[in-house]
Design a protein around this motif. Sequence first.
Motif, short mmCIF file in Angstrom:
data_model
loop_
_atom_site.label_atom_id
_atom_site.label_comp_id
_atom_site.label_asym_id
_atom_site.label_seq_id
_atom_site.Cartn_x
_atom_site.Cartn_y
_atom_site.Cartn_z
N THR A 219 37.07 -36.29 33.20
CA THR A 219 38.36 -35.62 33.37
C THR A 219 39.26 -35.66 32.14
OG1 THR A 219 39.35 -37.65 34.30
CG2 THR A 219 38.35 -36.07 35.85
N THR A 220 38.97 -36.53 31.20
CA THR A 220 39.84 -36.65 30.02
C THR A 220 39.61 -35.49 29.06
OG1 THR A 220 39.84 -39.06 30.20
CG2 THR A 220 40.48 -38.12 28.08
N GLU A 221 40.69 -34.78 28.73
CA GLU A 221 40.61 -33.68 27.77
C GLU A 221 40.61 -34.25 26.35
OE1 GLU A 221 40.45 -30.29 28.07
OE2 GLU A 221 40.09 -30.57 30.20
N THR A 222 39.75 -33.70 25.50
CA THR A 222 39.68 -34.16 24.12
C THR A 222 40.03 -33.01 23.17
OG1 THR A 222 37.33 -33.62 23.97
CG2 THR A 222 37.90 -35.86 24.65
N GLU A 223 40.49 -33.38 22.00
CA GLU A 223 40.83 -32.36 21.00
C GLU A 223 39.58 -31.71 20.42
OE1 GLU A 223 43.88 -32.08 17.24
OE2 GLU A 223 42.46 -33.75 17.24
N ALA A 224 38.49 -32.47 20.35
CA ALA A 224 37.26 -31.97 19.74
C ALA A 224 36.10 -32.05 20.72
CB ALA A 224 36.93 -32.78 18.48
N GLN A 225 35.19 -31.09 20.60
CA GLN A 225 34.01 -31.06 21.46
C GLN A 225 32.81 -30.65 20.62
OE1 GLN A 225 34.42 -28.59 24.93
NE2 GLN A 225 32.34 -28.92 25.61
N LEU A 226 31.68 -31.30 20.88
CA LEU A 226 30.44 -30.99 20.18
C LEU A 226 29.69 -29.93 20.99
CD1 LEU A 226 29.30 -32.22 17.57
CD2 LEU A 226 27.83 -33.66 18.98
N ILE A 227 29.24 -28.88 20.30
CA ILE A 227 28.61 -27.76 20.98
C ILE A 227 27.10 -27.77 20.75
CG2 ILE A 227 28.49 -25.25 21.14
CD1 ILE A 227 31.11 -26.46 22.18
N SER A 228 26.37 -27.89 21.86
CA SER A 228 24.91 -27.81 21.82
C SER A 228 24.46 -26.81 22.88
CB SER A 228 24.30 -29.19 22.09
OG SER A 228 24.55 -29.58 23.43
N LYS A 229 23.17 -26.74 23.13
CA LYS A 229 22.64 -25.80 24.13
C LYS A 229 23.33 -25.95 25.47
CE LYS A 229 18.10 -25.56 24.70
NZ LYS A 229 16.72 -25.77 25.19
N TYR A 230 23.56 -27.18 25.90
CA TYR A 230 24.07 -27.41 27.24
C TYR A 230 25.54 -27.06 27.39
CZ TYR A 230 19.56 -29.61 27.33
OH TYR A 230 18.22 -29.82 27.23
N GLU A 231 26.24 -26.92 26.28
CA GLU A 231 27.63 -26.46 26.35
C GLU A 231 27.72 -24.93 26.37
OE1 GLU A 231 27.73 -30.51 25.72
OE2 GLU A 231 26.83 -29.13 24.26
N VAL A 232 26.79 -24.25 25.70
CA VAL A 232 26.87 -22.78 25.64
C VAL A 232 26.14 -22.11 26.81
CG1 VAL A 232 27.14 -22.76 23.14
CG2 VAL A 232 24.85 -22.53 24.11
N LEU A 233 25.11 -22.76 27.34
CA LEU A 233 24.29 -22.13 28.36
C LEU A 233 25.08 -21.66 29.59
CD1 LEU A 233 21.49 -21.24 29.21
CD2 LEU A 233 21.05 -23.56 30.05
N PRO A 234 26.06 -22.44 30.09
CA PRO A 234 26.80 -21.96 31.27
C PRO A 234 27.56 -20.66 31.02
CG PRO A 234 27.11 -24.32 30.97
CD PRO A 234 26.43 -23.83 29.73
N ASN A 235 27.81 -20.31 29.76
CA ASN A 235 28.55 -19.10 29.45
C ASN A 235 27.65 -17.87 29.34
OD1 ASN A 235 31.27 -20.23 29.07
ND2 ASN A 235 30.33 -21.33 27.37
N TYR A 236 26.34 -18.07 29.37
CA TYR A 236 25.41 -16.96 29.21
C TYR A 236 25.58 -15.96 30.35
CZ TYR A 236 20.99 -14.39 29.10
OH TYR A 236 20.05 -13.39 29.07
N ILE A 237 25.66 -14.67 29.99
CA ILE A 237 25.79 -13.61 30.99
C ILE A 237 24.43 -12.96 31.22
CG2 ILE A 237 26.91 -11.42 31.56
CD1 ILE A 237 29.21 -12.21 29.71
N PRO A 238 23.82 -13.17 32.38
CA PRO A 238 22.49 -12.57 32.64
C PRO A 238 22.60 -11.06 32.85
CG PRO A 238 23.30 -13.66 34.60
CD PRO A 238 24.30 -13.97 33.52
#
Length: 519
Positions: A219-238
């Motif tokens: 639940t803690t919001e952070t200023e920085a986030q590391l982007i890998s496959k698992y962060e972008v995959l939910p945004n994929y539009i089929p």
Amino acid sequence: MKIFSKEQIYAGDKLTAERQNISSTDLMERAGTQIFNWMHRRMQGAQVPIHIFCGIGNNGGDGLVLGRHLILDGYNVNVYVVNCSDKRSKDFLVNYDRIKNVTKKWPTLLGCSEDFPEIHPNDIIVDAVFGIGLNRPVDDWVKGLFIHFRKSKAFTLSIDIPSGLFVDKPVQDEDNVVWAGFTLSFASPKLVFFLPDTAKYTVQWEVLDIGLDPEYLHTTETEAQLISKYEVLPNYIPRDKYSHKGQFGHSLIIGGSYGKIGAVTLACRGALSAGSGLVSAYVPKCGYTPLQSGFPEAMVITDTDENKITSIKYDIAPTVIGFGVGAGTDTKTISAFEEFLKVNKAPLVIDADGLNMLSKKKSLLKMLPELTILTPHPKELERLVGAWNDDFEKLGKVKAFSKKYRLIVVVKGANTITVFNEKFYINTTGNPGLATAGSGDVLTGIITGLIAQGYHPSVGAIFGVYLHGKSADIAVEDFGYQSLIASHIVEYLGEAFIDLFKQPEQPQPEEEYTKKATE
């Protein structure tokens, strides 16, 4: 993956102790045990000399826990305490007593002098001197110890962060920092692992789960986030089986000048390969034949001028526009850009000479649509936001610039950072092969093509950067760093999409290997 600040880590430690009804000493035991487990899995009892250097704070306490477990498991261990103060932490003292109870070979106290122990190149150094709480330069004799580490050429493993490295400010003297071969970071990696000035202090890193409260981490919001496959995959539009090209938008790439039509070709190819339904190019007349013959999938609209863009007029309704690649900065082109901005309603992705035009005439920044994406390399960024002294100042300037003009800024580099809504999204894909002409033009096209399909501009930027880097990571396996060219990035983009859905290979049970070997 979230990147927590040191204040958030401290808060997480405290909350974990409260919610799990454990002491800070118990949490230190958990951390030190996880480090031991990591080493033991790899060493399997090998009698390589291990030199653990402990500070007198909590990072040193972690080192003492590690040392105790290594001793109990029969490893060849030497433990040293960097003993130049009386301000020892409570948990350090607890674990100092514990390690003395399991061995007659008590930790060696190193005084404030250069009586450093002998370390050989094939030994292992464990750096547990300072943690994330360090806020001042190290003493000269500690600096000498760190130099001694480097001169030994021994493999160095740092606990949580290389000692001497600050998490929130620059390093003034590189000899004040341990140069780690590997860092085991608690809960999350540190932002400094991904910044150009400080990434060199750890060759590799891995996050260790020490059981911090899951709800707090989630639940803690952070200023920085590391982007890998698992962060972008939910945004994929089929895509639906009955979909057609009209549903995936129309990308318009505006740019090019005499001798630089290739930049537009690469951007158009990137947009179409990223999934844009249609792609048009707006170029000077000299670009008509090269584009029609070199990339027949694109439609071409030409300016009235033969060699440069002087008046941007078209009768199509693009979904999104990529502007600036190969355009040059002729005064007539800048004027055409200004007139274009007065009437444009489409989302924009601006790169290359488009950025240089904004730098030359900064009043144009106020005319950009909200959520316009800028994709500068370091020099283009400097011309936009001004010079900086270090990476922290650079990020601060970009964040303020992004907020002022309501823009998304893609700060290109080894770990490209997308700045949006006062947050940093740090990409994990890509390699040195991307340092080649035209790779930025392809990125512009990819981001433009994603937005054409309906991706939010921020998602398009983050996802586009990821795919661009992943395509290069796949392509480099065939071409190597030196021979990778921008066209390869486009050609391997499909494989980058496919990789999103690949599952990690699972190791086969030992009996299956035995069976296959005997067949």
